[in-house]
Write an enzyme that holds these catalytic residues in place. Structure first.
Site, PDB file in Angstrom:
ATOM      1  N   LYS A  34       0.820  -1.220   0.000  1.00 19.10           N
ATOM      2  CA  LYS A  34       0.000   0.000   0.000  1.00 19.10           C
ATOM      3  C   LYS A  34       0.858   1.275   0.000  1.00 19.10           C
ATOM      4  CE  LYS A  34      -3.701   1.949   2.904  1.00 19.10           C
ATOM      5  NZ  LYS A  34      -4.441   1.738   4.169  1.00 19.10           N
ATOM      6  N   LEU A  35       2.130   1.103   0.366  1.00 21.90           N
ATOM      7  CA  LEU A  35       3.026   2.261   0.576  1.00 21.90           C
ATOM      8  C   LEU A  35       2.446   3.210   1.624  1.00 21.90           C
ATOM      9  CD1 LEU A  35       4.459   3.055  -3.000  1.00 21.90           C
ATOM     10  CD2 LEU A  35       5.394   1.582  -1.203  1.00 21.90           C
ATOM     11  N   THR A 123       4.423 -12.660  15.081  1.00 21.25           N
ATOM     12  CA  THR A 123       5.459 -12.029  15.919  1.00 21.25           C
ATOM     13  C   THR A 123       5.526 -12.698  17.289  1.00 21.25           C
ATOM     14  OG1 THR A 123       5.981  -9.988  17.133  1.00 21.25           O
ATOM     15  CG2 THR A 123       3.704 -10.260  16.495  1.00 21.25           C
ATOM     16  N   ASP A 124       6.682 -12.575  17.942  1.00 24.47           N
ATOM     17  CA  ASP A 124       6.806 -13.121  19.312  1.00 24.47           C
ATOM     18  C   ASP A 124       5.905 -12.361  20.295  1.00 24.47           C
ATOM     19  OD1 ASP A 124       8.246 -10.709  19.508  1.00 24.47           O
ATOM     20  OD2 ASP A 124      10.064 -11.628  20.347  1.00 24.47           O
ATOM     21  N   GLU A 125       5.477 -11.141  19.896  1.00 27.29           N
ATOM     22  CA  GLU A 125       4.658 -10.339  20.823  1.00 27.29           C
ATOM     23  C   GLU A 125       3.313 -10.979  21.117  1.00 27.29           C
ATOM     24  OE1 GLU A 125       4.343  -6.206  20.708  1.00 27.29           O
ATOM     25  OE2 GLU A 125       6.356  -5.870  19.945  1.00 27.29           O
ATOM     26  N   TYR A 147      -1.301  -3.549  19.031  1.00 25.93           N
ATOM     27  CA  TYR A 147      -0.563  -4.143  17.903  1.00 25.93           C
ATOM     28  C   TYR A 147      -0.520  -5.662  18.045  1.00 25.93           C
ATOM     29  CZ  TYR A 147       3.534  -6.106  15.566  1.00 25.93           C
ATOM     30  OH  TYR A 147       4.367  -6.926  14.841  1.00 25.93           O
ATOM     31  N   LYS A 151      -2.146  -8.645  15.729  1.00 20.46           N
ATOM     32  CA  LYS A 151      -1.319  -9.682  15.100  1.00 20.46           C
ATOM     33  C   LYS A 151      -1.765 -11.077  15.535  1.00 20.46           C
ATOM     34  CE  LYS A 151       1.866  -9.488  12.784  1.00 20.46           C
ATOM     35  NZ  LYS A 151       1.977  -9.493  11.294  1.00 20.46           N
TER      36      LYS A 151
HETATM   37  P1  NAD Z   1       7.209  -2.243   8.295  1.00 19.95           P
HETATM   38  O1  NAD Z   1       6.298  -1.388   9.086  1.00 19.95           O
HETATM   39  O2  NAD Z   1       8.602  -1.788   8.017  1.00 19.95           O
HETATM   40  O3  NAD Z   1       6.547  -2.551   6.862  1.00 19.95           O
HETATM   41  C1  NAD Z   1       5.194  -2.878   6.708  1.00 19.95           C
HETATM   42  C2  NAD Z   1       4.897  -2.836   5.208  1.00 19.95           C
HETATM   43  O4  NAD Z   1       3.508  -3.200   5.034  1.00 19.95           O
HETATM   44  C3  NAD Z   1       5.058  -1.438   4.594  1.00 19.95           C
HETATM   45  O5  NAD Z   1       5.736  -1.532   3.361  1.00 19.95           O
HETATM   46  C4  NAD Z   1       3.630  -0.956   4.402  1.00 19.95           C
HETATM   47  O6  NAD Z   1       3.483  -0.042   3.318  1.00 19.95           O
HETATM   48  C5  NAD Z   1       2.910  -2.270   4.141  1.00 19.95           C
HETATM   49  N1  NAD Z   1       1.464  -2.197   4.445  1.00 19.95           N
HETATM   50  C6  NAD Z   1       0.894  -1.740   5.584  1.00 19.95           C
HETATM   51  N2  NAD Z   1      -0.446  -1.821   5.499  1.00 19.95           N
HETATM   52  C7  NAD Z   1      -0.710  -2.382   4.281  1.00 19.95           C
HETATM   53  C8  NAD Z   1      -1.907  -2.744   3.611  1.00 19.95           C
HETATM   54  N3  NAD Z   1      -3.118  -2.547   4.180  1.00 19.95           N
HETATM   55  N4  NAD Z   1      -1.835  -3.289   2.384  1.00 19.95           N
HETATM   56  C9  NAD Z   1      -0.617  -3.492   1.797  1.00 19.95           C
HETATM   57  N5  NAD Z   1       0.542  -3.156   2.379  1.00 19.95           N
HETATM   58  C10 NAD Z   1       0.503  -2.613   3.610  1.00 19.95           C
HETATM   59  O7  NAD Z   1       7.192  -3.642   9.021  1.00 19.95           O
HETATM   60  P2  NAD Z   1       8.345  -4.728   9.273  1.00 19.95           P
HETATM   61  O8  NAD Z   1       9.083  -4.369  10.493  1.00 19.95           O
HETATM   62  O9  NAD Z   1       9.066  -4.961   8.003  1.00 19.95           O
HETATM   63  O10 NAD Z   1       7.448  -5.993   9.630  1.00 19.95           O
HETATM   64  C11 NAD Z   1       6.990  -6.874   8.611  1.00 19.95           C
HETATM   65  C12 NAD Z   1       6.164  -7.988   9.247  1.00 19.95           C
HETATM   66  O11 NAD Z   1       6.957  -8.706  10.187  1.00 19.95           O
HETATM   67  C13 NAD Z   1       4.941  -7.485  10.016  1.00 19.95           C
HETATM   68  O12 NAD Z   1       3.892  -8.389   9.774  1.00 19.95           O
HETATM   69  C14 NAD Z   1       5.381  -7.537  11.471  1.00 19.95           C
HETATM   70  O13 NAD Z   1       4.283  -7.722  12.318  1.00 19.95           O
HETATM   71  C15 NAD Z   1       6.306  -8.730  11.461  1.00 19.95           C
HETATM   72  N6  NAD Z   1       7.377  -8.755  12.468  1.00 19.95           N
HETATM   73  C16 NAD Z   1       8.218  -7.676  12.582  1.00 19.95           C
HETATM   74  C17 NAD Z   1       9.286  -7.732  13.478  1.00 19.95           C
HETATM   75  C18 NAD Z   1      10.256  -6.583  13.639  1.00 19.95           C
HETATM   76  O14 NAD Z   1      11.069  -6.605  14.549  1.00 19.95           O
HETATM   77  N7  NAD Z   1      10.231  -5.574  12.784  1.00 19.95           N
HETATM   78  C19 NAD Z   1       9.465  -8.889  14.273  1.00 19.95           C
HETATM   79  C20 NAD Z   1       8.563  -9.946  14.147  1.00 19.95           C
HETATM   80  C21 NAD Z   1       7.540  -9.867  13.224  1.00 19.95           C
HETATM   81  O1  DAU Z   2       9.203  -8.409  19.125  1.00 21.34           O
HETATM   82  C1  DAU Z   2       8.845  -8.264  17.777  1.00 21.34           C
HETATM   83  C2  DAU Z   2       8.316  -6.865  17.570  1.00 21.34           C
HETATM   84  O2  DAU Z   2       9.453  -5.993  17.663  1.00 21.34           O
HETATM   85  C3  DAU Z   2       7.633  -6.681  16.223  1.00 21.34           C
HETATM   86  O3  DAU Z   2       6.492  -7.513  16.174  1.00 21.34           O
HETATM   87  C4  DAU Z   2       7.249  -5.212  16.017  1.00 21.34           C
HETATM   88  O4  DAU Z   2       6.680  -5.025  14.727  1.00 21.34           O
HETATM   89  C5  DAU Z   2       8.502  -4.369  16.150  1.00 21.34           C
HETATM   90  O5  DAU Z   2       8.181  -3.002  16.026  1.00 21.34           O
HETATM   91  C6  DAU Z   2       9.195  -4.627  17.472  1.00 21.34           C
HETATM   92  O6  DAU Z   2       8.390  -4.130  18.577  1.00 21.34           O
HETATM   93  P1  DAU Z   2       9.045  -3.381  19.839  1.00 21.34           P
HETATM   94  O7  DAU Z   2       8.020  -2.587  20.502  1.00 21.34           O
HETATM   95  O8  DAU Z   2       9.845  -4.347  20.645  1.00 21.34           O
HETATM   96  O9  DAU Z   2      10.094  -2.462  19.035  1.00 21.34           O
HETATM   97  P2  DAU Z   2      10.576  -0.943  19.252  1.00 21.34           P
HETATM   98  O10 DAU Z   2      11.755  -0.741  18.349  1.00 21.34           O
HETATM   99  O11 DAU Z   2       9.452   0.009  19.141  1.00 21.34           O
HETATM  100  O12 DAU Z   2      11.071  -0.938  20.760  1.00 21.34           O
HETATM  101  C7  DAU Z   2      12.103  -1.801  21.201  1.00 21.34           C
HETATM  102  C8  DAU Z   2      12.313  -1.537  22.683  1.00 21.34           C
HETATM  103  O13 DAU Z   2      12.859  -0.228  22.844  1.00 21.34           O
HETATM  104  C9  DAU Z   2      11.029  -1.554  23.490  1.00 21.34           C
HETATM  105  O14 DAU Z   2      11.294  -2.120  24.782  1.00 21.34           O
HETATM  106  C10 DAU Z   2      10.676  -0.080  23.644  1.00 21.34           C
HETATM  107  C11 DAU Z   2      12.038   0.602  23.664  1.00 21.34           C
HETATM  108  N1  DAU Z   2      12.067   1.963  23.085  1.00 21.34           N
HETATM  109  C12 DAU Z   2      11.599   2.138  21.823  1.00 21.34           C
HETATM  110  C13 DAU Z   2      11.582   3.399  21.251  1.00 21.34           C
HETATM  111  C14 DAU Z   2      11.057   3.601  19.839  1.00 21.34           C
HETATM  112  C15 DAU Z   2      12.578   3.043  23.822  1.00 21.34           C
HETATM  113  O15 DAU Z   2      13.035   2.873  24.953  1.00 21.34           O
HETATM  114  N2  DAU Z   2      12.549   4.285  23.262  1.00 21.34           N
HETATM  115  C16 DAU Z   2      12.060   4.515  22.002  1.00 21.34           C
HETATM  116  O16 DAU Z   2      12.057   5.688  21.567  1.00 21.34           O
END
Ligand code: NAD
Ligand code: DAU
Length: 336
Positions: A34-35, A123-125, A147, A151
């Site tokens: 969707k960007l 996700t592990d969450e 969130y 998920k």
């Molecule tokens: P991100 O936020 O960087 O990217 C999400 C992407 O999804 C974006 O490109 C966005 O444009 C697209 N998107 C959002 N809504 C949409 C829609 N309705 N239709 C089509 N596209 C859409 O996320 P990420 O960190 O790359 O995470 C990717 C996946 O992995 C997610 O499902 C997230 O829950 C999961 N995940 C992330 C982490 C992490 O640490 N980042 C860990 C475990 C699982």
């Molecule tokens: O565990 C997997 C998840 O990890 C994914 O499912 C999510 O999509 C991804 O965003 C991530 O979630 P978190 O909440 O763990 O990530 P975040 O980077 O937001 O935060 C990591 C830790 O750092 C968390 O304990 C909150 C803390 N934090 C985060 C931000 C942005 C701070 O202390 N200060 C900050 O400004």
């Protein structure tokens, strides 16, 4: 194999698309994204001209677009989601739409055309927080923020389509990813880019919450591995085996950049902040998969990537009104 990758313009999705195309000449990818603010075509510049790659801008909640994008594909890998916990605390409606209703649209399409595989990136969450020990795939789900609750909805809906209709679903639950192309609102890219500008690093609460850091390349390798070796109907934890307190990550970033610890600014905690995530990934290890990236090397290389690729993050932080609006809302009062 022709893959429909949903959310392929985001952080993990774009790393996955590059890896899938590089690893096998026979792979084709359609990227449906969707960007949103988190999706960025710059993440995929290097594959734009590849004839095996096609980009479709669209919403996974839109059935017509999904049907067109899925034409002729063998499998769906669904990364598309609203992913930021802090944003879900400011408003959860988009999370319910994409992370639950969007998954439903994709599953319906997979059922209609009889796809070979459907990988739902969870996700592990979804397990919630754990004080000691680690969650296995059999642990109860206890998501504790909007969130992770949305998920968990997508995760269980995917399972229901396996158990009810036999859609060959594989569900992965990974820990916190780090690496290149992560939108600079998440802990590591936010802190690296703030530190580079000698700006405050807003550390929530006592800074002692624990996350398990998994390099994005290992996460993507695990997904490709499971596409081939995973069993439909099964859930797989994907761990980094690198549990660290946030304060430790923060100090590491400052050390790597040669910046002072005085930039660390303790701020009001995230509400309902999960204390610790921890996964037992022995099921995946039992299939023969191991992460490869050593954390010390991975974090140094990641920090270097942000240092060397200001062209990528500067426009997001400086010229994207969305980032500035969010930053003000999230940190304005906290840092004042
Ligand atoms: P991100 O936020 O960087 O990217 C999400 C992407 O999804 C974006 O490109 C966005 O444009 C697209 N998107 C959002 N809504 C949409 C829609 N309705 N239709 C089509 N596209 C859409 O996320 P990420 O960190 O790359 O995470 C990717 C996946 O992995 C997610 O499902 C997230 O829950 C999961 N995940 C992330 C982490 C992490 O640490 N980042 C860990 C475990 C699982
Ligand atoms: O565990 C997997 C998840 O990890 C994914 O499912 C999510 O999509 C991804 O965003 C991530 O979630 P978190 O909440 O763990 O990530 P975040 O980077 O937001 O935060 C990591 C830790 O750092 C968390 O304990 C909150 C803390 N934090 C985060 C931000 C942005 C701070 O202390 N200060 C900050 O400004």
């Amino acid at each position: 194999m022709k893959l429909l990758v949903c959310g392929g313009a985001g952080f993990i999705g774009s790393n996955f698309v590059r890896r899938a195309l590089a690893g096998n000449d026979a792979v084709e990818v359609v990227n449906l994204d969707k960007l949103t603010y988190a999706g960025n075509p710059d993440n995929l510049r290097s594959v734009e001209a590849d004839p095996r790659y096609k980009f479709v801008q669209g919403d996974i909640c839109d059935r017509e677009i999904v049907m067109r994008a899925a034409e002729g594909v063998d499998a769906i890998v669904n990364f598309a989601a609203e992913t930021h916990v802090d944003r879900s605390l400011l408003g959860a409606a988009h999370f319910i739409d994409t992370d639950i209703k969007g998954v439903l649209v994709l599953l319906e399409e997979a059922r209609r055309v009889g796809l070979e595989r459907f990988v739902q990136i969870s996700t592990d969450e979804v397990y919630g927080s754990i004080e000691s020990g680690s969650f296995t795939e059999a642990s109860l789900l206890n998501p504790r923020n909007p969130y992770s609750a949305s998920k968990a909805g997508g995760d269980r809906l995917a399972y229901a389509y396996w158990s009810t209709y036999g859609v060959p679903v594989i569900i992965t639950r990974a820990s916190n990813n780090y690496g290149p192309y992560q939108y600079p609102e998440k802990l590591i890219p936010l802190f690296v880019t703030n530190a580079l500008r000698d700006q405050a690093l807003p550390l929530y609460g006592d800074g002692r919450n624990v996350r398990d850091w998994l390099h994005v390349s290992d996460h993507c390798r695990a997904i490709l591995f499971l596409l081939e070796h995973g069993t439909p109907g099964e859930v797989y934890n994907i761990a980094g085996d690198n549990e660290r307190e946030n304060i430790e990550i923060t100090r590491k970033i400052l050390h790597l950049l040669g910046r002072p610890e005085s930039l660390i600014t303790p701020v009001q905690d995230r509400v309902g902040h999960d204390r610790r995530y921890s996964l037992d990934a022995s099921k995946l290890r039992g299939l023969g998969f191991r992460p490869r990236v050593d954390f010390e090397e991975g974090i140094a290389e990641t920090v270097r990537w942000y240092v060397e690729n200001e062209w990528w993050w500067k426009p997001l932080k400086d010229h994207d009104g969305e980032f500035r609006r969010y930053y003000q809302q999230q940190y304005g009062e906290r840092l004042s």
